[in-house]
Write a protein that holds these residues in place. Structure first.
Motif, PDB file in Angstrom:
ATOM      1  N   MET A  33      10.916  36.428 -28.073  1.00  0.00           N
ATOM      2  CA  MET A  33      10.767  36.223 -29.664  1.00  0.00           C
ATOM      3  C   MET A  33      10.787  34.870 -30.096  1.00  0.00           C
ATOM      4  O   MET A  33       9.917  34.631 -30.667  1.00  0.00           O
ATOM      5  N   CYS A  34      11.670  33.999 -29.470  1.00  0.00           N
ATOM      6  CA  CYS A  34      11.692  32.707 -29.833  1.00  0.00           C
ATOM      7  C   CYS A  34      10.346  32.005 -29.104  1.00  0.00           C
ATOM      8  O   CYS A  34       9.773  31.278 -30.038  1.00  0.00           O
ATOM      9  N   ALA A  35       9.774  32.283 -28.321  1.00  0.00           N
ATOM     10  CA  ALA A  35       8.429  31.687 -27.802  1.00  0.00           C
ATOM     11  C   ALA A  35       7.354  32.189 -28.668  1.00  0.00           C
ATOM     12  O   ALA A  35       6.413  31.556 -28.731  1.00  0.00           O
ATOM     13  N   ALA A  36       7.458  33.594 -28.986  1.00  0.00           N
ATOM     14  CA  ALA A  36       6.009  34.055 -29.881  1.00  0.00           C
ATOM     15  C   ALA A  36       6.295  33.130 -31.039  1.00  0.00           C
ATOM     16  O   ALA A  36       5.184  32.916 -31.724  1.00  0.00           O
ATOM     17  N   MET A  37       7.359  33.206 -31.835  1.00  0.00           N
ATOM     18  CA  MET A  37       7.448  32.523 -32.930  1.00  0.00           C
ATOM     19  C   MET A  37       7.279  31.152 -32.951  1.00  0.00           C
ATOM     20  O   MET A  37       6.477  30.779 -33.769  1.00  0.00           O
ATOM     21  N   ALA A  38       7.687  30.392 -32.091  1.00  0.00           N
ATOM     22  CA  ALA A  38       7.480  28.947 -31.864  1.00  0.00           C
ATOM     23  C   ALA A  38       6.005  28.771 -31.776  1.00  0.00           C
ATOM     24  O   ALA A  38       5.206  27.867 -32.346  1.00  0.00           O
ATOM     25  N   ILE A  39       5.437  29.254 -30.846  1.00  0.00           N
ATOM     26  CA  ILE A  39       3.870  29.237 -30.237  1.00  0.00           C
ATOM     27  C   ILE A  39       3.071  29.706 -31.567  1.00  0.00           C
ATOM     28  O   ILE A  39       2.089  28.918 -32.003  1.00  0.00           O
ATOM     29  N   GLY A  40       3.287  30.647 -32.199  1.00  0.00           N
ATOM     30  CA  GLY A  40       2.438  31.118 -33.099  1.00  0.00           C
ATOM     31  C   GLY A  40       2.453  30.186 -34.355  1.00  0.00           C
ATOM     32  O   GLY A  40       1.593  29.870 -34.744  1.00  0.00           O
ATOM     33  N   MET A  41       3.735  29.864 -34.698  1.00  0.00           N
ATOM     34  CA  MET A  41       3.835  29.003 -35.836  1.00  0.00           C
ATOM     35  C   MET A  41       3.186  27.704 -35.418  1.00  0.00           C
ATOM     36  O   MET A  41       2.520  26.952 -36.337  1.00  0.00           O
ATOM     37  N   MET A  42       3.463  26.901 -34.400  1.00  0.00           N
ATOM     38  CA  MET A  42       3.045  25.612 -34.139  1.00  0.00           C
ATOM     39  C   MET A  42       1.311  25.591 -33.842  1.00  0.00           C
ATOM     40  O   MET A  42       0.548  24.548 -34.363  1.00  0.00           O
ATOM     41  N   ILE A  43       0.926  26.580 -33.570  1.00  0.00           N
ATOM     42  CA  ILE A  43      -0.586  26.935 -33.113  1.00  0.00           C
ATOM     43  C   ILE A  43      -1.279  27.054 -34.486  1.00  0.00           C
ATOM     44  O   ILE A  43      -2.311  26.297 -34.851  1.00  0.00           O
ATOM     45  N   GLY A  44      -0.679  27.878 -35.133  1.00  0.00           N
ATOM     46  CA  GLY A  44      -1.352  28.131 -36.671  1.00  0.00           C
ATOM     47  C   GLY A  44      -1.245  27.005 -37.650  1.00  0.00           C
ATOM     48  O   GLY A  44      -2.217  26.539 -37.955  1.00  0.00           O
ATOM     49  N   LEU A  45       0.204  25.852 -37.536  1.00  0.00           N
ATOM     50  CA  LEU A  45       0.411  24.848 -38.105  1.00  0.00           C
ATOM     51  C   LEU A  45      -0.878  23.905 -37.879  1.00  0.00           C
ATOM     52  O   LEU A  45      -1.585  23.189 -38.409  1.00  0.00           O
ATOM     53  N   SER A  46      -1.153  23.455 -36.502  1.00  0.00           N
ATOM     54  CA  SER A  46      -1.942  22.530 -35.847  1.00  0.00           C
ATOM     55  C   SER A  46      -3.399  22.795 -36.178  1.00  0.00           C
ATOM     56  O   SER A  46      -4.096  22.061 -36.604  1.00  0.00           O
ATOM     57  N   SER A  47      -3.647  24.174 -35.869  1.00  0.00           N
ATOM     58  CA  SER A  47      -5.211  24.738 -36.205  1.00  0.00           C
ATOM     59  C   SER A  47      -5.433  24.467 -37.808  1.00  0.00           C
ATOM     60  O   SER A  47      -6.555  24.262 -38.156  1.00  0.00           O
ATOM     61  N   GLY A  48      -4.272  24.906 -38.566  1.00  0.00           N
ATOM     62  CA  GLY A  48      -4.527  24.928 -40.099  1.00  0.00           C
ATOM     63  C   GLY A  48      -4.962  23.374 -40.346  1.00  0.00           C
ATOM     64  O   GLY A  48      -5.782  23.121 -41.286  1.00  0.00           O
ATOM     65  N   VAL A  49      -4.151  22.525 -39.954  1.00  0.00           N
ATOM     66  CA  VAL A  49      -4.408  20.771 -40.085  1.00  0.00           C
ATOM     67  C   VAL A  49      -5.536  20.434 -39.746  1.00  0.00           C
ATOM     68  O   VAL A  49      -6.413  19.837 -40.424  1.00  0.00           O
ATOM     69  N   VAL A  50      -5.930  20.503 -38.579  1.00  0.00           N
ATOM     70  CA  VAL A  50      -7.321  20.203 -38.010  1.00  0.00           C
ATOM     71  C   VAL A  50      -8.392  20.621 -38.740  1.00  0.00           C
ATOM     72  O   VAL A  50      -9.310  20.193 -39.174  1.00  0.00           O
ATOM     73  N   LEU A  51      -8.393  22.259 -39.015  1.00  0.00           N
ATOM     74  CA  LEU A  51      -9.497  22.703 -39.489  1.00  0.00           C
ATOM     75  C   LEU A  51      -9.880  22.332 -41.191  1.00  0.00           C
ATOM     76  O   LEU A  51     -10.862  22.205 -41.509  1.00  0.00           O
ATOM     77  N   GLY A  52      -8.372  22.281 -41.696  1.00  0.00           N
ATOM     78  CA  GLY A  52      -8.442  21.764 -43.221  1.00  0.00           C
ATOM     79  C   GLY A  52      -8.924  20.259 -43.297  1.00  0.00           C
ATOM     80  O   GLY A  52      -9.643  20.313 -44.263  1.00  0.00           O
ATOM     81  N   ILE A  53      -8.521  19.604 -42.305  1.00  0.00           N
ATOM     82  CA  ILE A  53      -9.163  18.095 -42.496  1.00  0.00           C
ATOM     83  C   ILE A  53     -10.596  18.200 -42.084  1.00  0.00           C
ATOM     84  O   ILE A  53     -11.486  17.596 -43.079  1.00  0.00           O
ATOM     85  N   LEU A  54     -11.170  18.812 -40.957  1.00  0.00           N
ATOM     86  CA  LEU A  54     -12.615  18.907 -40.639  1.00  0.00           C
ATOM     87  C   LEU A  54     -13.427  19.439 -41.797  1.00  0.00           C
ATOM     88  O   LEU A  54     -14.459  19.025 -41.975  1.00  0.00           O
ATOM     89  N   PHE A  55     -12.775  20.635 -42.337  1.00  0.00           N
ATOM     90  CA  PHE A  55     -13.924  21.484 -43.003  1.00  0.00           C
ATOM     91  C   PHE A  55     -13.127  21.608 -44.390  1.00  0.00           C
ATOM     92  O   PHE A  55     -12.804  22.588 -44.985  1.00  0.00           O
ATOM     93  N   SER A  56     -12.667  20.524 -45.173  1.00  0.00           N
ATOM     94  CA  SER A  56     -11.880  20.412 -46.370  1.00  0.00           C
ATOM     95  C   SER A  56     -12.696  21.178 -47.664  1.00  0.00           C
ATOM     96  O   SER A  56     -12.296  21.822 -48.470  1.00  0.00           O
ATOM     97  N   ASP A  57     -14.277  21.397 -47.424  1.00  0.00           N
ATOM     98  CA  ASP A  57     -14.856  21.893 -48.449  1.00  0.00           C
ATOM     99  C   ASP A  57     -14.834  23.300 -48.272  1.00  0.00           C
ATOM    100  O   ASP A  57     -14.994  24.254 -49.461  1.00  0.00           O
ATOM    101  N   ALA A  58     -14.496  24.041 -47.146  1.00  0.00           N
ATOM    102  CA  ALA A  58     -14.225  25.335 -47.129  1.00  0.00           C
ATOM    103  C   ALA A  58     -12.919  26.039 -47.054  1.00  0.00           C
ATOM    104  O   ALA A  58     -12.491  26.161 -45.979  1.00  0.00           O
ATOM    105  N   PHE A  59     -12.041  25.744 -47.953  1.00  0.00           N
ATOM    106  CA  PHE A  59     -10.591  25.932 -47.872  1.00  0.00           C
ATOM    107  C   PHE A  59     -10.287  27.517 -47.455  1.00  0.00           C
ATOM    108  O   PHE A  59      -9.338  27.557 -46.751  1.00  0.00           O
ATOM    109  N   PHE A  60     -11.110  28.302 -48.264  1.00  0.00           N
ATOM    110  CA  PHE A  60     -10.846  29.837 -47.946  1.00  0.00           C
ATOM    111  C   PHE A  60     -11.122  30.181 -46.506  1.00  0.00           C
ATOM    112  O   PHE A  60     -10.238  30.828 -45.951  1.00  0.00           O
ATOM    113  N   GLU A  61     -12.110  29.766 -46.016  1.00  0.00           N
ATOM    114  CA  GLU A  61     -12.585  30.178 -44.767  1.00  0.00           C
ATOM    115  C   GLU A  61     -11.793  29.498 -43.686  1.00  0.00           C
ATOM    116  O   GLU A  61     -11.099  30.186 -42.539  1.00  0.00           O
TER     117      GLU A  61
END
Length: 195
Positions: A33-61
């Motif tokens: 459970m801890c592994a799933a929570m930690a990896i899911g949260m960190m991958i979500g955060l990191s991909s959100g930051v990187v995609l949000g920076i690269l494609f800032s005009d497409a916030f919803f997508e």
């Protein structure tokens, strides 16, 4: 983001996936459970930051895509253990993807590179701590160590840190002089007679 950093992150993540699926009978549900929570949260955060920076005009997508990536990775890590671990990973990945994209959009442009570096350092550090926790639990339950020694995984982490230090975030907006718009506005209004 350079291709070699992405390859290193995929190698680190693949090692964790391999350990989870091969040694799942020797790992407790709580650690799963801890592994799933930690990896899911960190991958979500990191991909959100990187995609949000690269494609800032497409916030919803970018929000939807990063939520999907985080939830998928969280479910993948929770699947070998239990439905509770699947649910923990799914919800953590959704939340991480949402928060990562919002963070990328809210931070000023001049702080995009440090934000990306911090998030990737947190991701790599989380992968390393998770590896140590998995290796310790396997050693306690089977009285044998993993074939991949901690020093080699640590060298992977050091290589990732070096790559993270040299990344560049491409700017989607051409670099303009901030005063050029002001002068242009003054020049275009010179021909107007107010009085």
């Amino acid at each position: 983001m350079q291709w070699y950093l992405l390859c290193l992150l995929l190698i680190l993540l693949s090692i964790i996936v391999f350990i989870v699926f091969v040694y799942k009978s020797h790992l407790s549900n709580m650690l799963g459970m801890c592994a799933a929570m930690a990896i899911g949260m960190m991958i979500g955060l990191s991909s959100g930051v990187v995609l949000g920076i690269l494609f800032s005009d497409a916030f919803f997508e970018t929000t939807i895509i990063s939520m999907f990536i985080g939830a998928l990775i969280g479910v993948l890590f929770g699947y070998p253990f239990s439905l509770i671990a699947v649910m923990d990973g799914f919800i953590s990945g959704l939340m991480g993807g949402m928060m990562g994209t919002m963070l990328a959009v809210m931070v000023p442009t001049q702080h995009h590179l440090p934000l990306t570096q911090v998030m990737l350092l947190l991701l790599v550090g989380t992968l390393f701590i998770l590896y140590l926790a998995l290796a310790q639990e396997i050693k306690n339950n089977t009285q044998k160590t993993l074939s991949l020694k901690t020093i080699w995984y640590f060298l992977f982490i050091c290589a990732s840190f070096i790559c993270i230090h040299f990344i560049e975030v491409p700017s989607l907006v051409p670099n303009e002089n901030p005063h050029s718009n002001h002068h242009h506005a003054i020049k275009t209004t010179d021909h107007l007679d107010i009085f």
